[in-house]
Design a protein around this motif. Structure first.
Motif, PDB file in Angstrom:
ATOM      1  N   ALA A   1       0.833  -1.208   0.000  1.00  0.00           N
ATOM      2  CA  ALA A   1       0.000   0.000   0.000  1.00  0.00           C
ATOM      3  C   ALA A   1       0.863   1.251   0.000  1.00  0.00           C
ATOM      4  O   ALA A   1       0.616   2.207  -0.758  1.00  0.00           O
ATOM      5  CB  ALA A   1      -0.929  -0.007   1.212  1.00  0.00           C
ATOM      6  N   GLY A   2       1.906   1.271   0.829  1.00  0.00           N
ATOM      7  CA  GLY A   2       2.793   2.433   0.862  1.00  0.00           C
ATOM      8  C   GLY A   2       3.554   2.612  -0.429  1.00  0.00           C
ATOM      9  O   GLY A   2       3.725   3.744  -0.920  1.00  0.00           O
ATOM     10  N   LEU A   3       4.022   1.511  -1.015  1.00  0.00           N
ATOM     11  CA  LEU A   3       4.756   1.604  -2.285  1.00  0.00           C
ATOM     12  C   LEU A   3       3.865   2.138  -3.407  1.00  0.00           C
ATOM     13  O   LEU A   3       4.323   2.886  -4.276  1.00  0.00           O
ATOM     14  CB  LEU A   3       5.321   0.233  -2.659  1.00  0.00           C
ATOM     15  CG  LEU A   3       6.443  -0.298  -1.764  1.00  0.00           C
ATOM     16  CD1 LEU A   3       6.830  -1.720  -2.177  1.00  0.00           C
ATOM     17  CD2 LEU A   3       7.667   0.627  -1.821  1.00  0.00           C
ATOM     18  N   PHE A   4       2.588   1.747  -3.379  1.00  0.00           N
ATOM     19  CA  PHE A   4       1.660   2.255  -4.395  1.00  0.00           C
ATOM     20  C   PHE A   4       1.567   3.775  -4.332  1.00  0.00           C
ATOM     21  O   PHE A   4       1.619   4.457  -5.365  1.00  0.00           O
ATOM     22  CB  PHE A   4       0.275   1.639  -4.200  1.00  0.00           C
ATOM     23  CG  PHE A   4      -0.755   2.168  -5.165  1.00  0.00           C
ATOM     24  CD1 PHE A   4      -0.869   1.647  -6.438  1.00  0.00           C
ATOM     25  CD2 PHE A   4      -1.597   3.222  -4.803  1.00  0.00           C
ATOM     26  CE1 PHE A   4      -1.805   2.150  -7.339  1.00  0.00           C
ATOM     27  CE2 PHE A   4      -2.531   3.726  -5.681  1.00  0.00           C
ATOM     28  CZ  PHE A   4      -2.632   3.188  -6.959  1.00  0.00           C
ATOM     29  N   VAL A   5       1.450   4.331  -3.138  1.00  0.00           N
ATOM     30  CA  VAL A   5       1.348   5.788  -2.994  1.00  0.00           C
ATOM     31  C   VAL A   5       2.636   6.470  -3.435  1.00  0.00           C
ATOM     32  O   VAL A   5       2.608   7.508  -4.103  1.00  0.00           O
ATOM     33  CB  VAL A   5       0.992   6.169  -1.543  1.00  0.00           C
ATOM     34  CG1 VAL A   5       0.967   7.677  -1.370  1.00  0.00           C
ATOM     35  CG2 VAL A   5      -0.356   5.574  -1.152  1.00  0.00           C
ATOM     36  N   VAL A   6       3.784   5.892  -3.078  1.00  0.00           N
ATOM     37  CA  VAL A   6       5.066   6.472  -3.493  1.00  0.00           C
ATOM     38  C   VAL A   6       5.146   6.564  -5.008  1.00  0.00           C
ATOM     39  O   VAL A   6       5.463   7.613  -5.577  1.00  0.00           O
ATOM     40  CB  VAL A   6       6.240   5.634  -2.943  1.00  0.00           C
ATOM     41  CG1 VAL A   6       7.549   6.011  -3.635  1.00  0.00           C
ATOM     42  CG2 VAL A   6       6.380   5.830  -1.442  1.00  0.00           C
ATOM     43  N   VAL A   7       4.875   5.461  -5.687  1.00  0.00           N
ATOM     44  CA  VAL A   7       4.984   5.449  -7.150  1.00  0.00           C
ATOM     45  C   VAL A   7       3.929   6.355  -7.780  1.00  0.00           C
ATOM     46  O   VAL A   7       4.212   7.106  -8.719  1.00  0.00           O
ATOM     47  CB  VAL A   7       4.873   4.008  -7.685  1.00  0.00           C
ATOM     48  CG1 VAL A   7       4.908   3.994  -9.211  1.00  0.00           C
ATOM     49  CG2 VAL A   7       6.016   3.156  -7.138  1.00  0.00           C
ATOM     50  N   ALA A   8       2.706   6.322  -7.279  1.00  0.00           N
ATOM     51  CA  ALA A   8       1.639   7.152  -7.843  1.00  0.00           C
ATOM     52  C   ALA A   8       1.967   8.635  -7.739  1.00  0.00           C
ATOM     53  O   ALA A   8       1.675   9.419  -8.657  1.00  0.00           O
ATOM     54  CB  ALA A   8       0.315   6.853  -7.148  1.00  0.00           C
ATOM     55  N   SER A   9       2.614   9.046  -6.651  1.00  0.00           N
ATOM     56  CA  SER A   9       2.934  10.469  -6.476  1.00  0.00           C
ATOM     57  C   SER A   9       3.888  10.991  -7.535  1.00  0.00           C
ATOM     58  O   SER A   9       3.959  12.199  -7.784  1.00  0.00           O
ATOM     59  CB  SER A   9       3.538  10.707  -5.083  1.00  0.00           C
ATOM     60  OG  SER A   9       4.867  10.212  -4.992  1.00  0.00           O
TER      61      SER A   9
END
Length: 410
Positions: A321-329
């Motif tokens: 979940a955290g990696l998804f937000v990092v990449v999406a940003s």
């Protein structure tokens, strides 16, 4: 032979780049993600085939990134003096040859060398794609163009990991490089056919070392340019710490298969794709600076969350979940940070793009084996990755907010 049929090229801050040129630039922008993402799931197998450790296999990324850095640093200022098109064509032809050499490599040193040349040629292509865009658009329109390039080119890191995982499962990691060679050949033909010379002779700088140093000095004295460039470089570095470590962390530490890893990678990149689409719609109304501030704040918050989750040895789903937000940003950060920096460049757009790109890939090359080395020294792989990401995210945020303060005083 010179191709005389050219799309019309508009000029000025509100110019609209012809769709065919935008499409070719997006294809060129896919060079870097495809050259990295498509073979990531094959890194463990590559290491076994060539008798390389985890850090040794990751050096194939480091050599590519070092080439990308040098290619951009040399070609960007040179293109300000010599023009864009001839260098562009030379770069894409060399890229095809180097990719085929990577597919044929039988020893680690051959692969290291061919990946370095791939980087040199890819760096030439990528820096000139940004420079051509900078020749044709400025300000908020340039931020919109970069968002569209990320949006169109973003199909590559969505499709690439899944396609790469299937190729690795089916025919091995060498098959990935043969597919890349074919795609690069298509790109070379598109550049020859559709990309015109966008820097007229009257707008070129005098070539040589002295103008290069003068351009570099002038840009480095511009605190806003430096701030936004740091934001761009270290946002990318934050994501690349994840990119280089994730094949080992997700497959060996958390137990995902190569195909599952590729799907996870594609899902994360789809988030970046959708955020880039939203950014392209908003940037004309909101402006690149507010969006850059928001994007970097989200990145920093997500990385802090990841550090805590890794230290607590949380479930792999919390990490995902955290990696998804990092990449999406990155769909906000890349486009706006780069547009804000390049808009400060004046007549040395190629040099400004080169400094950004070379710094981006120098840092990524340094970070590529770092997580593996930390893990070899006894640190948990997720903790090693997230701590590196935290350091780079803090520097990125400091750069963006520092650049914003300079603009606020102007």
């Amino acid at each position: 032979m010179t191709n005389t049929t050219r799309p019309a090229v508009a000029s000025g801050p509100k110019a609209v780049i012809p769709p065919i040129i935008l499409g070719v630039l997006a294809l060129v922008s896919a060079v870097e993600p495809l050259s990295i993402n498509m073979y990531l799931s094959g890194l463990p197998a590559l290491g076994r085939d060539l008798d390389l450790s985890q850090a040794g296999a990751q050096l194939t990324l480091t050599f590519f990134l070092a080439g990308m850095a040098i290619g951009q640093l040399v070609t960007g200022p040179l293109s300000d003096a010599r023009g864009r098109r001839g260098l562009f064509l030379a770069g894409v032809v060399l890229l095809v040859l180097a990719t085929a050499a990577s597919a044929l490599a039988t020893h680690a040193w051959i692969l290291f060398a061919s990946r370095f040349v791939m980087g040199l040629a890819g760096g030439t292509a990528v820096v000139l794609a940004r420079a051509v865009a900078g020749d044709l658009a400025k300000g908020p329109e340039l931020a919109r163009v970069f968002s569209l390039l990320m949006l169109l080119g973003g199909l590559a890191p969505v499709i690439g990991p899944v396609l790469g995982g299937l190729i690795v499962d089916g025919v091995g990691w060498r098959g990935v490089f043969w597919v890349l060679a074919g795609l690069n050949l298509l790109m070379a033909a598109a550049v020859w056919r559709f990309i015109p010379e966008t820097l007229p002779a009257g707008n070129r700088s005098t070539g040589g070392l002295r103008p290069l140093l003068a351009a570099m000095g002038g840009l480095l004295r511009d605190r806003a340019y430096v701030g936004f460039t740091l934001g761009f470089i270290f946002s990318f570095s934050t994501m690349f710490a994840y990119v280089s470590a994730s094949p080992f962390i997700l497959q060996e530490y958390y137990g995902f298969t190569p195909v599952q890893f590729s799907v996870i990678f594609a899902v994360n990149t789809t988030g970046m794709f959708l955020v880039a689409l939203t950014n392209a719609r908003l940037v004309r109304r909101v402006g690149p600076l507010p969006l850059a501030k928001i994007g970097n704040a989200v990145l920093l918050a997500a990385v802090v969350y990841l550090v805590v989750a890794a230290l607590l040895d949380a479930s792999r789903w919390f990490i995902l979940a955290g990696l998804f937000v990092v990449v999406a940003s990155m769909g906000v950060n890349f486009a706006n940070n780069s547009a804000l920096a390049i808009s400060r460049a004046g007549k040395v757009t190629g040099s400004a793009s080169a400094f950004m790109g070379s710094g981006q890939f120098i840092m990524a090359g340094l970070l590529s084996p770092l997580v593996g080395l930390a893990a070899a020294a006894g640190m948990s792989q997720p903790v090693a990755m997230t701590v590196v990401m935290l350091v780079t995210a803090v520097i990125a945020a400091a750069g963006v907010w520092g650049g914003a303060r300079v603009l606020g005083r102007e």
